[in-house]
Design a protein around this motif. Structure first.
Motif, PDB file in Angstrom:
ATOM      1  N   THR A 219      47.273  50.975  40.295  1.00 41.77           N
ATOM      2  CA  THR A 219      46.290  52.052  40.167  1.00 41.77           C
ATOM      3  C   THR A 219      46.479  53.059  41.291  1.00 41.77           C
ATOM      4  OG1 THR A 219      44.739  50.475  39.219  1.00 41.77           O
ATOM      5  CG2 THR A 219      43.814  52.545  40.033  1.00 41.77           C
ATOM      6  N   GLY A 220      46.483  54.335  40.927  1.00 40.97           N
ATOM      7  CA  GLY A 220      46.599  55.408  41.914  1.00 40.97           C
ATOM      8  C   GLY A 220      48.003  55.898  42.161  1.00 40.97           C
ATOM      9  N   THR A 221      48.987  55.361  41.431  1.00 36.53           N
ATOM     10  CA  THR A 221      50.362  55.800  41.616  1.00 36.53           C
ATOM     11  C   THR A 221      51.100  55.755  40.278  1.00 36.53           C
ATOM     12  OG1 THR A 221      52.423  55.431  42.811  1.00 36.53           O
ATOM     13  CG2 THR A 221      51.165  53.484  42.219  1.00 36.53           C
TER      14      THR A 221
ATOM     15  N   ASP B 217      48.864  42.444  47.400  1.00 39.32           N
ATOM     16  CA  ASP B 217      47.425  42.673  47.558  1.00 39.32           C
ATOM     17  C   ASP B 217      46.695  42.706  46.221  1.00 39.32           C
ATOM     18  OD1 ASP B 217      48.491  44.996  46.621  1.00 39.32           O
ATOM     19  OD2 ASP B 217      47.699  46.272  48.208  1.00 39.32           O
ATOM     20  N   ASP B 218      47.384  42.477  45.121  1.00 37.47           N
ATOM     21  CA  ASP B 218      46.742  42.533  43.809  1.00 37.47           C
ATOM     22  C   ASP B 218      46.605  41.144  43.186  1.00 37.47           C
ATOM     23  OD1 ASP B 218      49.422  42.155  43.416  1.00 37.47           O
ATOM     24  OD2 ASP B 218      49.567  43.513  41.718  1.00 37.47           O
ATOM     25  N   VAL B 219      46.354  40.135  44.026  1.00 31.62           N
ATOM     26  CA  VAL B 219      46.165  38.783  43.520  1.00 31.62           C
ATOM     27  C   VAL B 219      44.963  38.783  42.599  1.00 31.62           C
ATOM     28  CG1 VAL B 219      45.611  36.420  44.162  1.00 31.62           C
ATOM     29  CG2 VAL B 219      47.222  37.732  45.526  1.00 31.62           C
ATOM     30  N   ILE B 220      45.129  38.232  41.417  1.00 28.92           N
ATOM     31  CA  ILE B 220      44.084  38.256  40.418  1.00 28.92           C
ATOM     32  C   ILE B 220      43.014  37.211  40.706  1.00 28.92           C
ATOM     33  CG2 ILE B 220      43.605  37.876  37.968  1.00 28.92           C
ATOM     34  CD1 ILE B 220      46.443  38.971  37.446  1.00 28.92           C
ATOM     35  N   ASP B 221      43.439  36.010  40.977  1.00 32.84           N
ATOM     36  CA  ASP B 221      42.488  34.915  41.166  1.00 32.84           C
ATOM     37  C   ASP B 221      43.123  33.930  42.131  1.00 32.84           C
ATOM     38  OD1 ASP B 221      40.804  32.780  41.033  1.00 32.84           O
ATOM     39  OD2 ASP B 221      40.892  32.548  38.871  1.00 32.84           O
TER      40      ASP B 221
END
Length: 176
Positions: free
Chosen positions: A34-36, A167-171
């Protein structure tokens, strides 16, 4: 103009040239964060192409793979995933996104003469959960069986997967 037509005619009459897949040694995420608009690398500098089956590997890459095994006879071949390395890398990456952490995992898969995975041994793993789910996932992978003197035979295949912290670890608690 004449040269262009001759080249075009040669390409159309030689379909294998058009069907050749360039070896992909890197794998990028399907969608950017998100954001790129930039898709980041999920895997870099693989020692074997991710998008090729064993039959599509060049002689150089087949030699790299054969070098991992003890001296093999000229008519011996190691086992290799039927769909290539890419699909399982994508699945392992998704498992890693759910678990998180960093490190490396080496699994030894015992592939029988029919190309089915029997035992999965953890050679090394810096994350127990990643090794556990990786072993389950890879035990379902179908392989081109190894060849011993031209005949399908049981042989081991080492699967190495390096993962880094994202940094985008879901769970962080459960793989769903």
């Amino acid at each position: 103009m004449r040269t262009t037509l001759i080249l075009l005619a040669a390409m159309l009459t030689c379909p294998p040239l058009l069907a050749y897949k360039n070896p992909a040694l890197n794998y990028k995420e399907e969608t950017p964060a998100t954001g790129t608009h930039i898709r980041r690398d999920a895997l870099r500098d693989s020692w074997l192409p991710l998008n090729q089956t064993y039959g599509e590997l060049s002689a150089e890459y087949k030699a790299r793979l054969r070098a991992v095994y003890s001296p093999m006879a000229a008519d011996d071949e190691p086992p290799f995933p039927v769909r290539g390395l890419g699909p399982s890398i994508v699945q392992l990456r998704e498992v890693h996104r759910r678990i998180g952490g960093g490190g490396e995992m080496k699994l030894i898969l015992s592939v029988d003469a029919e190309g089915n995975v029997g035992d999965v041994s953890v050679y090394s793993a810096s994350n127990e959960r990643m090794a556990y789910y990786g072993a389950i996932l890879l035990s379902k992978e179908k392989f081109k069986p190894g060849l011993c003197h031209g005949v399908p035979c049981a042989m081991d295949f080492m699967y190495r997967f390096e993962y880094a912290f994202f940094d985008d670890v879901i769970d962080n608690t459960l793989v769903k």
